[in-house]
Write an enzyme that holds these catalytic residues in place. Structure first.
Site, PDB file in Angstrom:
ATOM      1  CE  LYS A 124      -4.373   2.371   2.323  1.00 60.59           C
ATOM      2  NZ  LYS A 124      -3.935   3.348   2.054  1.00 60.59           N
TER       3      LYS A 124
ATOM      4  NE  ARG B 125      -8.243   4.754  -6.539  1.00 60.49           N
ATOM      5  CZ  ARG B 125      -8.255   3.963  -6.015  1.00 60.49           C
ATOM      6  NH1 ARG B 125      -8.641   3.474  -4.777  1.00 60.49           N
ATOM      7  NH2 ARG B 125      -9.257   2.848  -6.502  1.00 60.49           N
TER       8      ARG B 125
ATOM      9  CD  GLU C 218      -1.484   6.306  -4.043  1.00 62.34           C
ATOM     10  OE1 GLU C 218      -2.076   5.753  -3.956  1.00 62.34           O
ATOM     11  OE2 GLU C 218      -1.021   6.670  -2.599  1.00 62.34           O
TER      12      GLU C 218
ATOM     13  CG  PHE D 179      -3.451  -0.234  -7.201  1.00 63.03           C
ATOM     14  CD1 PHE D 179      -4.766  -0.451  -7.699  1.00 63.03           C
ATOM     15  CD2 PHE D 179      -2.716   0.719  -7.471  1.00 63.03           C
ATOM     16  CE1 PHE D 179      -5.187   0.794  -7.311  1.00 63.03           C
ATOM     17  CE2 PHE D 179      -3.196   1.614  -6.697  1.00 63.03           C
ATOM     18  CZ  PHE D 179      -4.895   2.233  -6.655  1.00 63.03           C
TER      19      PHE D 179
ATOM     20  NE  ARG E 102     -14.479   3.454   2.843  1.00 60.96           N
ATOM     21  CZ  ARG E 102     -13.383   4.294   2.696  1.00 60.96           C
ATOM     22  NH1 ARG E 102     -12.279   3.574   2.330  1.00 60.96           N
ATOM     23  NH2 ARG E 102     -13.051   5.134   2.468  1.00 60.96           N
TER      24      ARG E 102
ATOM     25  CE  LYS F  26      -8.279   1.900   3.975  1.00 65.60           C
ATOM     26  NZ  LYS F  26      -8.465   3.768   4.459  1.00 65.60           N
TER      27      LYS F  26
END
Ligand code: ATP
Length: 604
Positions: A263, A268, A313, A353, A430, A436
């Protein structure tokens, strides 16, 4: 469509304190909108002319210019209008007052002005097109052009129309009407039921342009929306992750198999490529292309497909060692003037990603394994533009090992992604497909939370009369409301405090906003717009606050003990704040942790 129809709706929306009523006001309005202007109606409702990501100039002329335009339209001296503005503090009220006052006496010492006869009524299209010209006018002579355009609108407007024209022009409409309320109203208007909101939402998630979605619904119906596919140049609303802090539990949630990725702690980026053209959108779908000319170049060279939408990212790196630098360093890229300096001084790398669309193929409904394979084939990797570090795991110990490695390499933790057949890209949602697991979950309150400012309190003593604390709330997407969590009065530096009044005042309203659920009465109410990051000692239950009231204990809401301000989250909108459901989950997690620790202490 006459502009007065829209203005009456704006006026009712401003007065209402009930969300149900707000929805019916919108339904009435949409029923009266012709299909080909409904997009304009929606943008204006939200106080804008086009989606933020369009990268076009927004409205927002200064008060001085607006006063000049009013003076010109109404033949009133600028100094008199300024005096009125000081008294009323709102250009909208000034415009309304001036338009409705037809005699010199009623204006006190104001000079004579002639109220022009309202010959023809304003239409939505005329107002929209004129406002667009105001926003787009640049360069030499643009100031006079803007003044003339605004003056022309004001002279034709009724008092109520003038009020909203002034606010729109100043970029201060701020009614706080959320996307979800608009989607509900659209669904009711065009399909007879809010049950079809899901289809509207799907379309909006894939094409983040509510005006355009509304127009498709109004002209082609639900089938038109179902056919919407990703289009390079139009951002897709990002998929978001849930959070957990126990590797075994995480793996259970993903069904025993997961793709685990670093992560990265950066910004982003949704990168769109169409031929030579590259656009970069932020997490909030703002067009941030100008901040990253180096990423544009990298994408042009490294994305082999002609058309693609990929996500990654952007991380600041040390040019000497290639190691990752803290997220804060990216802030230097926000300064627009010396961007080429910043590019040299703060070099970045991009870790990709996801792939959402490649050369005509919509990948959103594909499982992550396929998307990742397509991504790997689409990218010619190099040091600065490559796939995120990732492994596949089936055991909690491998997950934990990879997590520790990620943290050691400077990542924030890991993103754990379900790999089963239904592991699609859930645009705009979400969910548990992505989890995460961050290093700071080891602290007392497992994470900071992002809460929305819904009111403010004036200070006593040294800060007498000035805002010294904020009433903040979590977002409940189901009811589209903001439910209060706590009052935050500490953690601010003196500098933060000195700016609070200025920051809050544009959002102050006379009564509680219809989307706010609160039993606490702050000194001033605000439109839910600003988001702050908050950390506290622990989550607690409180009878005062309304966040998920009753979910854990009858009559109690979730709150935070000793909350303190960490920073403003300008990158988040109110609907991106921590949700009420997430807070309940965090509370239950904390409870479990405390119970386990107590048991450990009791049973040596
Ligand atoms: P936070 O405040 O924790 O960054 P958020 O609310 O901004 O969270 P989340 O969905 O909670 O967003 O966390 C996911 C974010 O992590 C993504 O928006 C993305 O910017 C970032 N990220 C970093 N590495 C990855 C990765 N490998 N896969 C997906 N997202 C990643």
């Amino acid at each position: 469509m006459l502009f007065e129809v829209l203005v009456k709706a704006l006026d009712s929306a401003e007065r209402t304190t009930s969300r149900t009523q707000l929805t019916s006001i919108l339904v009435d309005l949409f029923k009266k909108s012709e299909p080909d202007v409904i997009d304009k109606v929606i943008y204006l409702l939200q106080g804008r002319l086009w989606p933020d990501w369009a990268g076009l100039p927004e409205l927002g002329v200064g008060v001085k210019l607006l006063i000049k335009a009013m003076s010109k339209a109404l033949s009133v001296r600028e100094s008199d209008i300024e005096a009125l503005y000081v008294k009323l503090g709102d250009s909208g009220k000034v415009a309304e007052y001036l338009k409705s006052t037809r005699s010199t006496q009623a204006l006190g010492g104001l000079s004579k002005f002639i109220q022009k006869a309202e010959v023809t009524k304003l239409t939505v299209v005329e107002v929209y097109d004129t406002l667009a010209k105001v926003a787009l006018a640049v360069g030499e002579g643009s100031r006079d052009i803007k003044i003339n355009l605004i003056a022309s609108l004001i002279s034709k407007a009724t008092p109520l129309e003038a009020k909203y024209i002034a606010r729109l022009v100043e970029g201060r409409l701020r009614l706080g009407i959320g996307d979800a309320t608009i989607m509900d109203a659209l669904s009711i208007t065009f399909t007879g039921s809010s049950l079809n909101r899901q289809i509207v939402e799907y379309a909006y998630n894939v094409r983040a342009d509510l005006g355009n979605v509304a127009k498709i619904l109004a002209t082609k119906g639900l089938d038109g929306l179902r056919g919407i596919a990703p289009t390079p140049g139009i951002p897709i609303r990002p998929m978001l992750a849930e959070r957990l802090s126990d590797p075994q539990e995480i793996l259970d949630k993903t069904g025993g198999l997961a793709l685990v990725e670093y992560k990265y702690d950066g910004e982003r980026a949704q990168i769109h490529k169409a031929g030579d053209k590259v656009l970069i959108f932020s997490r909030r779908l703002e067009n941030i292309t100008h901040q990253y000319p180096d990423v544009v170049e990298l994408a042009r060279e490294s994305i082999k497909a002609n058309e693609a939408i990929v996500e990654g990212e952007i991380v600041c790196i040390d040019p000497e060692t290639g190691t990752m630098r803290p997220f804060q360093e990216l802030m230097h890229r926000k300064r627009k003037h010396d961007i080429h300096e910043a590019v040299k001084e703060y070099p970045v790398a991009v870790y990709l990603f996801d792939a959402l669309y490649v050369d005509g193929v919509n990948l959103i409904g594909e499982p992550i394994k396929t998307r990742r394979e397509v991504l790997a084939k689409t990218i010619a990797e190099n040091e600065r533009f490559r796939l995120s570090e990732a492994i596949t795991v089936t055991s909690a110990s491998d997950l934990e090992k990879f997590f520790l490695k990620a943290v050691e390499d400077g990542a924030e933790g890991v993103m754990v992604k379900a790999m089963h057949a239904q592991s699609i890209y859930q645009a705009g949602a979400r969910g548990w497909l992505w989890i995460k697991y961050k290093r700071d979950y080891k602290s007392e309150m497992i994470d900071t939370v992002d809460l929305v400012v819904v009111g403010a309190f004036k200070g006593r003593g040294r800060r007498g009369g000035k805002i010294g604390a904020l009433l903040v709330a979590a977002y409940d997407p189901d009811s589209d409301t903001f439910q209060t969590v706590c009052k935050v009065g500490s953690g601010f530096t003196d500098e933060d405090l000195s700016k609070l009044d200025e920051l809050i005042s544009p959002y102050v309203i006379e009564h509680k906003h219809p989307r706010v659920v609160s039993e606490v009465e702050p000194d001033v109410w605000t439109v839910p717009a600003l988001v702050i990051e908050v950390l506290g000692a622990e989550l607690t239950l409180s009878p005062q606050h309304t966040c998920c009231r009753g979910a854990v204990k009858k009559g109690a809401g979730i709150s935070i003990r000793f909350p303190r301000f960490i920073r403003w989250r300008d990158d988040k909108g109110p609907e991106d704040a921590t949700t009420t459901k997430e807070l309940v989950e965090m509370y239950l997690k904390q409870l479990k942790k405390v119970t386990e620790e107590t048991v450990e202490k009791v049973e040596p």
